[in-house]
Write an enzyme that holds these catalytic residues in place. Structure first.
Site, PDB file in Angstrom:
ATOM      1  N   VAL A  23       0.860  -1.203   0.000  1.00 52.71           N
ATOM      2  CA  VAL A  23       0.000   0.000   0.000  1.00 52.71           C
ATOM      3  C   VAL A  23       0.893   1.249   0.000  1.00 52.71           C
ATOM      4  CG1 VAL A  23      -1.692   1.323   1.341  1.00 52.71           C
ATOM      5  CG2 VAL A  23      -1.950  -1.156   1.137  1.00 52.71           C
ATOM      6  N   GLY A 102      -9.866  -9.574   9.322  1.00 54.35           N
ATOM      7  CA  GLY A 102     -10.848 -10.627   9.138  1.00 54.35           C
ATOM      8  C   GLY A 102     -12.266 -10.078   9.008  1.00 54.35           C
ATOM      9  N   ASP A 103     -13.258 -10.946   9.145  1.00 56.38           N
ATOM     10  CA  ASP A 103     -14.637 -10.522   8.867  1.00 56.38           C
ATOM     11  C   ASP A 103     -15.129  -9.434   9.828  1.00 56.38           C
ATOM     12  OD1 ASP A 103     -14.674 -12.472  10.864  1.00 56.38           O
ATOM     13  OD2 ASP A 103     -16.745 -13.010  10.432  1.00 56.38           O
ATOM     14  N   SER A 105     -13.274  -7.086  11.253  1.00 59.58           N
ATOM     15  CA  SER A 105     -12.618  -5.845  10.815  1.00 59.58           C
ATOM     16  C   SER A 105     -13.292  -5.298   9.562  1.00 59.58           C
ATOM     17  CB  SER A 105     -11.142  -6.122  10.519  1.00 59.58           C
ATOM     18  OG  SER A 105     -10.537  -6.711  11.645  1.00 59.58           O
ATOM     19  N   ASP A 127      -7.848 -18.246   8.892  1.00 61.69           N
ATOM     20  CA  ASP A 127      -8.940 -19.232   8.910  1.00 61.69           C
ATOM     21  C   ASP A 127      -9.511 -19.597   7.538  1.00 61.69           C
ATOM     22  OD1 ASP A 127      -8.681 -19.239  11.611  1.00 61.69           O
ATOM     23  OD2 ASP A 127     -10.472 -18.070  12.032  1.00 61.69           O
ATOM     24  N   MET A 169      -6.353 -24.320  14.734  1.00 61.20           N
ATOM     25  CA  MET A 169      -7.226 -23.133  14.851  1.00 61.20           C
ATOM     26  C   MET A 169      -8.375 -23.166  13.853  1.00 61.20           C
ATOM     27  SD  MET A 169      -4.979 -19.790  15.707  1.00 61.20           S
ATOM     28  CE  MET A 169      -4.746 -19.306  17.417  1.00 61.20           C
ATOM     29  N   GLY A 170      -9.357 -22.347  14.109  1.00 61.01           N
ATOM     30  CA  GLY A 170     -10.532 -22.247  13.250  1.00 61.01           C
ATOM     31  C   GLY A 170     -11.769 -22.169  14.123  1.00 61.01           C
ATOM     32  N   ARG A 171     -12.070 -20.947  14.537  1.00 60.17           N
ATOM     33  CA  ARG A 171     -13.172 -20.741  15.489  1.00 60.17           C
ATOM     34  C   ARG A 171     -14.512 -21.143  14.881  1.00 60.17           C
ATOM     35  NH1 ARG A 171     -12.424 -15.165  18.120  1.00 60.17           N
ATOM     36  NH2 ARG A 171     -11.969 -14.787  15.941  1.00 60.17           N
ATOM     37  N   HIS A 252      -1.325 -20.644  19.059  1.00 58.22           N
ATOM     38  CA  HIS A 252      -0.940 -19.440  18.321  1.00 58.22           C
ATOM     39  C   HIS A 252       0.324 -19.574  17.502  1.00 58.22           C
ATOM     40  CE1 HIS A 252      -4.051 -17.855  20.910  1.00 58.22           C
ATOM     41  NE2 HIS A 252      -4.120 -16.825  20.095  1.00 58.22           N
TER      42      HIS A 252
HETATM   43  P1  ADP Z   1     -11.335 -10.324  12.775  1.00 58.32           P
HETATM   44  O1  ADP Z   1     -11.258  -9.073  11.997  1.00 58.32           O
HETATM   45  O2  ADP Z   1     -10.052 -11.098  12.769  1.00 58.32           O
HETATM   46  O3  ADP Z   1     -12.542 -11.155  12.409  1.00 58.32           O
HETATM   47  P2  ADP Z   1     -12.752  -9.446  15.185  1.00 58.32           P
HETATM   48  O4  ADP Z   1     -14.008 -10.152  14.851  1.00 58.32           O
HETATM   49  O5  ADP Z   1     -12.276  -9.527  16.590  1.00 58.32           O
HETATM   50  O6  ADP Z   1     -11.498  -9.934  14.323  1.00 58.32           O
HETATM   51  O7  ADP Z   1     -12.937  -7.916  14.778  1.00 58.32           O
HETATM   52  C1  ADP Z   1     -11.884  -6.984  14.942  1.00 58.32           C
HETATM   53  C2  ADP Z   1     -12.449  -5.651  15.352  1.00 58.32           C
HETATM   54  O8  ADP Z   1     -13.304  -5.144  14.319  1.00 58.32           O
HETATM   55  C3  ADP Z   1     -13.346  -5.658  16.580  1.00 58.32           C
HETATM   56  O9  ADP Z   1     -12.626  -5.637  17.782  1.00 58.32           O
HETATM   57  C4  ADP Z   1     -14.130  -4.373  16.411  1.00 58.32           C
HETATM   58  O10 ADP Z   1     -13.364  -3.241  16.797  1.00 58.32           O
HETATM   59  C5  ADP Z   1     -14.328  -4.350  14.892  1.00 58.32           C
HETATM   60  N1  ADP Z   1     -15.644  -4.924  14.569  1.00 58.32           N
HETATM   61  C6  ADP Z   1     -16.019  -6.218  14.639  1.00 58.32           C
HETATM   62  N2  ADP Z   1     -17.334  -6.390  14.326  1.00 58.32           N
HETATM   63  C7  ADP Z   1     -17.798  -5.143  14.058  1.00 58.32           C
HETATM   64  C8  ADP Z   1     -19.076  -4.627  13.672  1.00 58.32           C
HETATM   65  N3  ADP Z   1     -20.146  -5.422  13.507  1.00 58.32           N
HETATM   66  N4  ADP Z   1     -19.182  -3.279  13.471  1.00 58.32           N
HETATM   67  C9  ADP Z   1     -18.131  -2.463  13.632  1.00 58.32           C
HETATM   68  N5  ADP Z   1     -16.903  -2.893  14.001  1.00 58.32           N
HETATM   69  C10 ADP Z   1     -16.723  -4.208  14.210  1.00 58.32           C
HETATM   70  O1  F6P Z   2      -9.378 -15.485  13.483  1.00 58.84           O
HETATM   71  C1  F6P Z   2      -8.246 -16.286  13.508  1.00 58.84           C
HETATM   72  C2  F6P Z   2      -8.118 -17.053  14.772  1.00 58.84           C
HETATM   73  O2  F6P Z   2      -6.861 -17.616  14.654  1.00 58.84           O
HETATM   74  C3  F6P Z   2      -9.162 -18.120  15.106  1.00 58.84           C
HETATM   75  O3  F6P Z   2      -9.006 -19.316  14.427  1.00 58.84           O
HETATM   76  C4  F6P Z   2      -9.004 -18.243  16.583  1.00 58.84           C
HETATM   77  O4  F6P Z   2     -10.138 -18.737  17.207  1.00 58.84           O
HETATM   78  C5  F6P Z   2      -8.769 -16.836  16.991  1.00 58.84           C
HETATM   79  O5  F6P Z   2      -8.115 -16.214  15.901  1.00 58.84           O
HETATM   80  C6  F6P Z   2      -8.005 -16.662  18.259  1.00 58.84           C
HETATM   81  O6  F6P Z   2      -7.641 -15.320  18.375  1.00 58.84           O
HETATM   82  P1  F6P Z   2      -7.187 -14.597  19.708  1.00 58.84           P
HETATM   83  O7  F6P Z   2      -6.367 -15.527  20.493  1.00 58.84           O
HETATM   84  O8  F6P Z   2      -6.421 -13.425  19.199  1.00 58.84           O
HETATM   85  O9  F6P Z   2      -8.446 -14.198  20.403  1.00 58.84           O
END
Ligand code: ADP
Ligand code: F6P
Length: 322
Positions: A23, A102-103, A105, A127, A169-171, A252
């Site tokens: 980027v 991830g999803d 974020s 994942d 891993m894989g929640r 991890h």
């Molecule tokens: P990942 O991006 O790896 O899936 P998380 O699900 O923990 O990890 O999301 C990372 C961050 O993204 C969260 O801590 C939060 O700050 C933000 N986030 C997650 N879900 C939402 C949402 N529905 N709306 C806005 N921000 C979100």
């Molecule tokens: O989203 C990736 C992942 O590695 C999952 O498979 C796992 O459950 C999770 O992250 C664990 O993340 P943390 O220890 O940061 O909460």
């Protein structure tokens, strides 16, 4: 567009640094300043922004983790938190944002897009649960780490005529489990999508023993409904399994380490595409690998459902474990 920001968020994954670098360097090519936001949405809310120069992203291509660090932040999940984040971006004159994560974020990225900020998402998660892209940054590296670990465990398992339960891993998604079970020669695999009962796992290990195998491996995805230690206790009580039972929870170590060649290329292409898409006026889109092409798809589509595992992999795993 003269000034944008880039951030990493959620679980880190190998290759995120390569994407940040891409980027920044593409920004230099087009005369766009790139600011790094530290610690994901937490840093955004705290106004923790720094200009990233070419030198600052030098020597990071091969480094695991993320130089910008990452975080989870609950405040940003609220509409008030999102408005505060937008205010911080405006204060710094940021005209566009690249979110690598991830999803969860990506959901945050979509919220900012809906508030009017140009945003592009980049899928980064080991994942492989993000839909609409063949794969995400870090999946290949994590798989390589898991397969290498399985190889090492098999060496010691066969020396002692033992069966190992390996938790990967894989929640919510069994992709790492199913693929590593095929590539690591496991006897059985249990995933959230196709869960094997404790009884089925015991039967499979007992079959391997009767067939004269010197070792057996059961790969269990972290997201199944039972605890790995409960499974191990169950197997230890089953005298007909034959093997001595051991367990390894990879944890991890799967997330760290230098990105593979595949992930370096994927992350580099995705980072370049993210900046180009912002410059082209796209927003609310996620960069996606589609066959050989780097494309963009609506974030809304990418987060609608968890990416499905190709069902043929289950058949492959079954046939090859005979
Ligand atoms: P990942 O991006 O790896 O899936 P998380 O699900 O923990 O990890 O999301 C990372 C961050 O993204 C969260 O801590 C939060 O700050 C933000 N986030 C997650 N879900 C939402 C949402 N529905 N709306 C806005 N921000 C979100
Ligand atoms: O989203 C990736 C992942 O590695 C999952 O498979 C796992 O459950 C999770 O992250 C664990 O993340 P943390 O220890 O940061 O909460």
């Amino acid at each position: 567009m003269k000034r944008i920001a880039v951030m990493t968020s959620g679980g880190d994954s190998p290759g995120m640094n390569a994407a940040i670098r891409a980027v920044v360097r593409t920004g230099l090519e087009y005369g766009v300043e790139v600011y790094g936001i530290r610690q994901g949405y937490s840093g955004m809310l705290a106004g923790d922004f720094n200009l990233l120069t070419s030198v600052e992203v030098s020597g990071i291509l091969q480094r695991g983790g993320t130089i910008l660090q990452t975080a989870r932040n609950d405040e940003f999940k609220t509409p008030a938190g999102q408005k505060k984040g937008l205010r911080r971006l405006n204060e710094q004159g940021i005209e566009g944002l690249v979110v690598i994560g991830g999803d969860g974020s990506l959901r945050g990225a979509l919220a900012l897009h809906k508030l009017g900020l140009p945003v592009i998402g980049v899928p980064g998660s080991i994942d492989n649960d993000i839909d609409g892209t063949n794969t995400s940054i870090g999946v290949d590296s994590a798989l390589n780490t898991i397969v290498e670990s399985l190889d090492r465990i098999r060496d010691t398992a066969s020396s002692h005529t033992r069966a190992f339960v390996i938790e990967v891993m894989g929640r919510n998604c069994g992709y790492l489990a199913i693929i590593s079970s095929i590539l690591g020669g496991a006897e059985i695999v249990s995933t959230p999508e196709r869960e094997m009962s404790m009884e089925e796992i015991a039967t499979s290990l007992a079959d391997a023993y009767v067939r004269g195998k010197s070792h057996a491996i059961a790969v269990i995805a972290e997201g199944v409904s039972y605890e790995t230690n409960d499974l191990v206790n169950f197997l230890k009580q089953k005298t007909d399994v034959g093997f001595d039972i051991r367990v390894t929870i990879l944890g991890h170590l799967q997330r760290g380490g230098s990105p593979s060649a595949f992930d370096r290329l994927l992350a580099t292409r995705m980072g370049v595409k993210a900046l180009e898409s912002l410059r082209a006026g796209e927003s609310g889109m996620m960069v996606a690998l589609n066959d050989r092409d780097m494309t963009t798809i609506p974030i809304e589509q990418a987060i609608k459902k968890t990416k499905e595992i190709n069902p043929s992999y289950y058949e492959l795993a079954r046939i090859l474990s005979r």
